[in-house]
Structure formats: C-alpha cells, structure tokens
Design an enzyme around this catalytic site. Sequence first.
Site, PDB file in Angstrom:
ATOM      1  N   PRO A 101       0.945  -1.258  -0.109  1.00  0.00           N
ATOM      2  CA  PRO A 101      -0.033  -0.093  -0.021  1.00  0.00           C
ATOM      3  C   PRO A 101       0.948   1.080  -0.224  1.00  0.00           C
ATOM      4  O   PRO A 101       1.723   1.034   0.314  1.00  0.00           O
ATOM      5  CB  PRO A 101      -1.025   0.060   1.192  1.00  0.00           C
ATOM      6  CG  PRO A 101      -0.267  -1.311   2.299  1.00  0.00           C
ATOM      7  CD  PRO A 101       0.488  -2.012   1.639  1.00  0.00           C
ATOM      8  N   ASP A 102       0.175   2.356  -0.312  1.00  0.00           N
ATOM      9  CA  ASP A 102       1.279   3.849  -0.232  1.00  0.00           C
ATOM     10  C   ASP A 102       0.531   4.100   0.623  1.00  0.00           C
ATOM     11  O   ASP A 102       0.017   3.433   1.651  1.00  0.00           O
ATOM     12  CB  ASP A 102       0.210   5.051  -1.977  1.00  0.00           C
ATOM     13  CG  ASP A 102      -0.790   5.452  -1.654  1.00  0.00           C
ATOM     14  OD1 ASP A 102      -1.370   4.816  -0.329  1.00  0.00           O
ATOM     15  OD2 ASP A 102      -1.043   5.420  -2.542  1.00  0.00           O
ATOM     16  N   PHE A 103       1.138   5.138   1.345  1.00  0.00           N
ATOM     17  CA  PHE A 103       0.814   6.113   2.506  1.00  0.00           C
ATOM     18  C   PHE A 103      -0.941   7.267   2.467  1.00  0.00           C
ATOM     19  O   PHE A 103      -0.517   6.722   3.754  1.00  0.00           O
ATOM     20  CB  PHE A 103       2.139   6.835   2.624  1.00  0.00           C
ATOM     21  CG  PHE A 103       3.284   5.738   3.358  1.00  0.00           C
ATOM     22  CD1 PHE A 103       2.941   4.587   3.691  1.00  0.00           C
ATOM     23  CD2 PHE A 103       4.286   6.782   3.966  1.00  0.00           C
ATOM     24  CE1 PHE A 103       4.043   3.616   4.296  1.00  0.00           C
ATOM     25  CE2 PHE A 103       4.961   5.206   4.923  1.00  0.00           C
ATOM     26  CZ  PHE A 103       4.914   3.935   4.373  1.00  0.00           C
ATOM     27  N   ARG A 104      -0.438   6.727   1.052  1.00  0.00           N
ATOM     28  CA  ARG A 104      -2.367   8.359   1.013  1.00  0.00           C
ATOM     29  C   ARG A 104      -3.341   7.666   0.929  1.00  0.00           C
ATOM     30  O   ARG A 104      -4.068   8.259   1.381  1.00  0.00           O
ATOM     31  CB  ARG A 104      -1.802   9.180   0.374  1.00  0.00           C
ATOM     32  CG  ARG A 104      -0.328  10.219   1.461  1.00  0.00           C
ATOM     33  CD  ARG A 104       0.163  11.159   0.610  1.00  0.00           C
ATOM     34  NE  ARG A 104       1.898  11.722   0.467  1.00  0.00           N
ATOM     35  CZ  ARG A 104       1.835  12.202   1.159  1.00  0.00           C
ATOM     36  NH1 ARG A 104       0.987  13.247   1.714  1.00  0.00           N
ATOM     37  NH2 ARG A 104       3.289  12.841   1.852  1.00  0.00           N
ATOM     38  N   HIS A 107      15.580   7.513  -0.622  1.00  0.00           N
ATOM     39  CA  HIS A 107      14.833   7.324   0.818  1.00  0.00           C
ATOM     40  C   HIS A 107      15.335   6.086   1.564  1.00  0.00           C
ATOM     41  O   HIS A 107      14.847   5.187   2.639  1.00  0.00           O
ATOM     42  CB  HIS A 107      13.684   6.773   1.096  1.00  0.00           C
ATOM     43  CG  HIS A 107      13.356   8.353   1.417  1.00  0.00           C
ATOM     44  ND1 HIS A 107      11.383   8.568   0.649  1.00  0.00           N
ATOM     45  CD2 HIS A 107      13.515   9.494   0.296  1.00  0.00           C
ATOM     46  CE1 HIS A 107      11.305  10.586   1.054  1.00  0.00           C
ATOM     47  NE2 HIS A 107      12.602  10.743   0.073  1.00  0.00           N
ATOM     48  N   ASP A 154      10.735  -0.286  -0.962  1.00  0.00           N
ATOM     49  CA  ASP A 154      10.783  -1.778  -1.362  1.00  0.00           C
ATOM     50  C   ASP A 154      11.658  -2.412  -1.960  1.00  0.00           C
ATOM     51  O   ASP A 154      11.428  -3.827  -1.568  1.00  0.00           O
ATOM     52  CB  ASP A 154       9.520  -2.231  -1.660  1.00  0.00           C
ATOM     53  CG  ASP A 154       9.280  -1.830  -3.028  1.00  0.00           C
ATOM     54  OD1 ASP A 154      10.497  -1.523  -3.943  1.00  0.00           O
ATOM     55  OD2 ASP A 154       8.072  -0.954  -3.097  1.00  0.00           O
ATOM     56  N   ASN A 182      11.254   4.493  -3.012  1.00  0.00           N
ATOM     57  CA  ASN A 182      10.553   3.301  -2.057  1.00  0.00           C
ATOM     58  C   ASN A 182      11.390   2.592  -1.326  1.00  0.00           C
ATOM     59  O   ASN A 182      12.883   3.057  -1.697  1.00  0.00           O
ATOM     60  CB  ASN A 182       9.863   2.628  -2.892  1.00  0.00           C
ATOM     61  CG  ASN A 182       8.296   2.866  -4.176  1.00  0.00           C
ATOM     62  OD1 ASN A 182       8.034   4.596  -3.755  1.00  0.00           O
ATOM     63  ND2 ASN A 182       8.160   3.225  -5.099  1.00  0.00           N
TER      64      ASN A 182
HETATM   65  P1  CNA Z   1       2.720   8.989  -2.085  1.00  0.00           P
HETATM   66  O1  CNA Z   1       2.565  10.448  -1.074  1.00  0.00           O
HETATM   67  O2  CNA Z   1       1.519   7.772  -1.346  1.00  0.00           O
HETATM   68  O3  CNA Z   1       1.511   8.868  -3.395  1.00  0.00           O
HETATM   69  C1  CNA Z   1       1.974   7.749  -4.408  1.00  0.00           C
HETATM   70  C2  CNA Z   1       1.079   8.628  -5.054  1.00  0.00           C
HETATM   71  O4  CNA Z   1       0.739   7.154  -6.031  1.00  0.00           O
HETATM   72  C3  CNA Z   1      -0.784   9.112  -5.168  1.00  0.00           C
HETATM   73  O5  CNA Z   1      -0.360  10.420  -5.344  1.00  0.00           O
HETATM   74  C4  CNA Z   1      -1.124   7.406  -5.200  1.00  0.00           C
HETATM   75  O6  CNA Z   1      -2.246   8.681  -6.145  1.00  0.00           O
HETATM   76  C5  CNA Z   1      -0.721   7.276  -6.261  1.00  0.00           C
HETATM   77  N1  CNA Z   1      -1.101   6.002  -6.620  1.00  0.00           N
HETATM   78  C6  CNA Z   1      -0.809   4.936  -5.377  1.00  0.00           C
HETATM   79  N2  CNA Z   1      -1.206   3.579  -6.325  1.00  0.00           N
HETATM   80  C7  CNA Z   1      -1.353   3.890  -8.362  1.00  0.00           C
HETATM   81  C8  CNA Z   1      -2.611   3.155  -8.463  1.00  0.00           C
HETATM   82  N3  CNA Z   1      -2.130   2.685  -9.009  1.00  0.00           N
HETATM   83  N4  CNA Z   1      -2.708   4.311  -9.906  1.00  0.00           N
HETATM   84  C9  CNA Z   1      -1.741   5.148 -10.048  1.00  0.00           C
HETATM   85  N5  CNA Z   1      -0.987   6.072  -8.787  1.00  0.00           N
HETATM   86  C10 CNA Z   1      -1.400   5.469  -7.927  1.00  0.00           C
HETATM   87  O7  CNA Z   1       3.910   8.122  -2.155  1.00  0.00           O
HETATM   88  P2  CNA Z   1       5.380   8.832  -2.282  1.00  0.00           P
HETATM   89  O8  CNA Z   1       6.171   8.001  -2.847  1.00  0.00           O
HETATM   90  O9  CNA Z   1       4.912  10.129  -3.205  1.00  0.00           O
HETATM   91  O10 CNA Z   1       5.556   9.435  -0.726  1.00  0.00           O
HETATM   92  C11 CNA Z   1       7.041   9.088  -0.492  1.00  0.00           C
HETATM   93  C12 CNA Z   1       7.114   8.660   0.206  1.00  0.00           C
HETATM   94  C13 CNA Z   1       6.094   6.871   0.805  1.00  0.00           C
HETATM   95  C14 CNA Z   1       8.217   8.081   1.074  1.00  0.00           C
HETATM   96  O11 CNA Z   1       9.185   8.299   1.720  1.00  0.00           O
HETATM   97  C15 CNA Z   1       8.762   6.871   0.228  1.00  0.00           C
HETATM   98  O12 CNA Z   1       9.028   5.880   1.506  1.00  0.00           O
HETATM   99  C16 CNA Z   1       7.337   6.089   1.218  1.00  0.00           C
HETATM  100  N6  CNA Z   1       6.723   4.914   1.217  1.00  0.00           N
HETATM  101  C17 CNA Z   1       7.058   3.310   0.477  1.00  0.00           C
HETATM  102  C18 CNA Z   1       6.443   2.533  -0.518  1.00  0.00           C
HETATM  103  C19 CNA Z   1       7.626   1.305  -0.869  1.00  0.00           C
HETATM  104  O13 CNA Z   1       8.624   1.220  -0.431  1.00  0.00           O
HETATM  105  N7  CNA Z   1       6.423   0.938  -1.415  1.00  0.00           N
HETATM  106  C20 CNA Z   1       5.263   2.486   0.446  1.00  0.00           C
HETATM  107  C21 CNA Z   1       4.808   3.076   1.034  1.00  0.00           C
HETATM  108  C22 CNA Z   1       5.228   4.581   1.281  1.00  0.00           C
END
Ligand code: CNA
Length: 332
Positions: free
Chosen positions: A76-79, A169, A152, A150
């Site tokens: 999952p993303d964070f937001r 990061h 991951d 990311n």
């Molecule tokens: P964020 O702020 O959570 O933004 C993610 C963006 O991706 C948002 O605009 C969402 O709408 C968009 N999104 C999510 N899923 C989809 C999809 N299927 N199709 C299209 N758009 C989508 O995350 P950012 O990466 O911008 O913020 C940076 C943070 C989040 C960093 O510090 C990371 O370490 C941290 N993070 C990392 C992971 C990971 O490693 N996979 C997971 C969650 C958070």
Amino acid sequence: MALWGRRAFSALRVWGPGGGRKCISNSVSASGSFGSRGSSEKKFSLQDVAELIRTRACQRVVVMVGAGISTPSGIPDFRSPGSGLYSNLLQYNLPYPEAIFELEFFFHNPKPFFTLAKQLYPGNYRPNIIHYFFRLLDDKGLLLRLYTQNIDGLERVSGIPVSKLVEAHGTFASATCTVCRRSFPEKDLWADVMMDKVPCCPVCTGIVKPDIVFFGEPLPERFLLHVLDFPMADLLLILGTSLENQGLNSGPCACQVEPFASLSEAVRGSVPRLLINRDLVGPFAWHPRSRDVVQLGDVVHNVERLVELLGWTEELQDLVQRETGKLDGRDI
Ligand code: CNA
C-alpha cells in the site's frame, strides 16, 4: 485524527500532513493528456513521448517514482484512504505515524520499524510490470537513472543495476550499527528480523539499523547524482508519486539537497516530462510546461498503453515471464 495531527513536524519525510499543493484537477481531463498553454501550440501527447523513445531520439531517460508503482505489487502507499499505510499503521501502536521513521522513537522502541521491515522482506512482494518496463528501458540502453522514493527494493529485484538507481530514502540492502557505525549486509539482519528480534551489533551490541533514511538524516550520497543527471536528461518520466516535499532537505540534514518535487523542475525547459499518476501533482498542477504530458488514472493501465505504443508488449511479457521464473526458482 488526533493521532495524525499531534505534532508539527520540521521533517515531513513520509506523511507530510497537507504539505502538498492542491491539485488543479479540473485543468486536465481525467482520461487525456495535456500540456500546451498556448492554443496555437500542438499539444504534446503520449504518442509523441513513445515516438521519442522508440526512435531513440531520447536516450537519457530519467525516471522518478514513488509508492504508487508498488501498489500493483500489493504494497500500500501511505496516503490512499482505506488501503494506504496511513490507515494501516494502527497495528504498530505508534504515538503518531511519523514516529516509525524517527530516530528518537526508534531508540525508545525499535520494534514497530522492524515489524515494517519484516513486512517488506525481499520475497514478500515482487516487482510488477512497471519495474520491468524500467528494466527494459535499461536493457535497451535508454535509462540514465531511476530515482525512487520507495524502500521496498523492488527495483533491484527486477534486475535494474544498482548503478542505475538512486534510492533516495535508503535501502534495506545494507545496515549500520547505530553506535559504532560498522556496516552490515542485509543477510546478517534478516534472521533476527524474521524472528521478531531487534538486530544488535556483534561487536558493540548497539542496535543495527537498516540504511533507511529517517527524519533529519542525510540522504544517501548517491542522491547528489541529480546535480548531473537532471540537466543531462532528455526525457523525464514520473510515476506513482504525490511529488510532495517529504522533508528531504529539512531538519538537521548534513547535505543540501533538492526535495523530490523540485527535481522534476531541474530538467531543461525543452525536455518532455510525462506524469503517470492517479492524481495531478507537483509542478504539473502549478507550473506546467508546454511539453508536459499527463496521463491520469491507473499506473499499470497507462504503462501498458505506453508499452503498446512503443511496440514492446511482447518483449516486456517475455522479460516478466523470464524474471518471474528466476524468482520462482530462487523461491524469493
Ligand atoms: P505517496 O505520497 O503515498 O503518493 C503515492 C501516489 O501514487 C499518490 O498520488 C497516489 O494517488 C498514487 N497511486 C497509488 N496507487 C496508484 C495506482 N495504482 N495508479 C496510479 N497512481 C497511484 O507516496 P510517495 O512515494 O510520493 O511519497 C514518498 C514516501 C512514501 C517515501 O518516503 C516512501 O518511503 C514512502 N512509501 C514507500 C513505499 C514503498 O517502498 N513501496 C510504500 C509506502 C510509502
């Protein structure tokens, strides 16, 4: 709500409450591309971007990605409401979500961070078609660098060479003793992490912390590559990120670095920029350029469209199948 709004943060590495600029979502049709501000100027489109890549008119592609490219892998993303880690953090019993990446809290209670580390253990998740699209770009000699927020590690797992990555990061691939600063490869940690034990330095018994950037910590030295990469880029692809300033240069950082959002402004004005994301974000919303292309919607769907326009669909499918077979064989 009180949980999230408890403190004012100088370093908004991950959750930055409302730190981002408002999306001007009505300035672009949800399905289409946009870019040109002058009505006489031809709009730049996804086809144009594909043509630049296909004909190798662009050979120094810089990519910026965030959590949105790993949601198709199940992380999952964070937001995103409901599914985001934002919503899932309650299990960690944190005083507030940012605490999981704060050194002060880590030294008080490192368990929540290591629970997250265990969740992201290599093998729990696999790269998806987006990671392999970047791998294909690199195989074809077109990828200058991939900047990922990311943690991951899926870019590495997909086979993109580490030299082509900037893991802004940090990474779980290495770790450092918080007391004596000795370095350790990840394999030295995972046995403890998997048994829910906090890994300790065999020499000084200090806690060994994976090299994930916490609030206020300097970014990895490799991040400085942006100083050369972005001015050299001839195409910028941005996928799955909210492009919010995650406090990358706030707090007592040892290095002066541009936050991720500003990096997208660091390519030359003539360089096409393609945003593939669910939301209109960053400079695409507040400072669009004439050669910007925005594809709003699902990231997999839009990458598949781009790949189809490139004529790479079959090649990408072969790559995914081959690499998936290798991962099955390694059982990770
Ligand atoms: P964020 O702020 O959570 O933004 C993610 C963006 O991706 C948002 O605009 C969402 O709408 C968009 N999104 C999510 N899923 C989809 C999809 N299927 N199709 C299209 N758009 C989508 O995350 P950012 O990466 O911008 O913020 C940076 C943070 C989040 C960093 O510090 C990371 O370490 C941290 N993070 C990392 C992971 C990971 O490693 N996979 C997971 C969650 C958070």
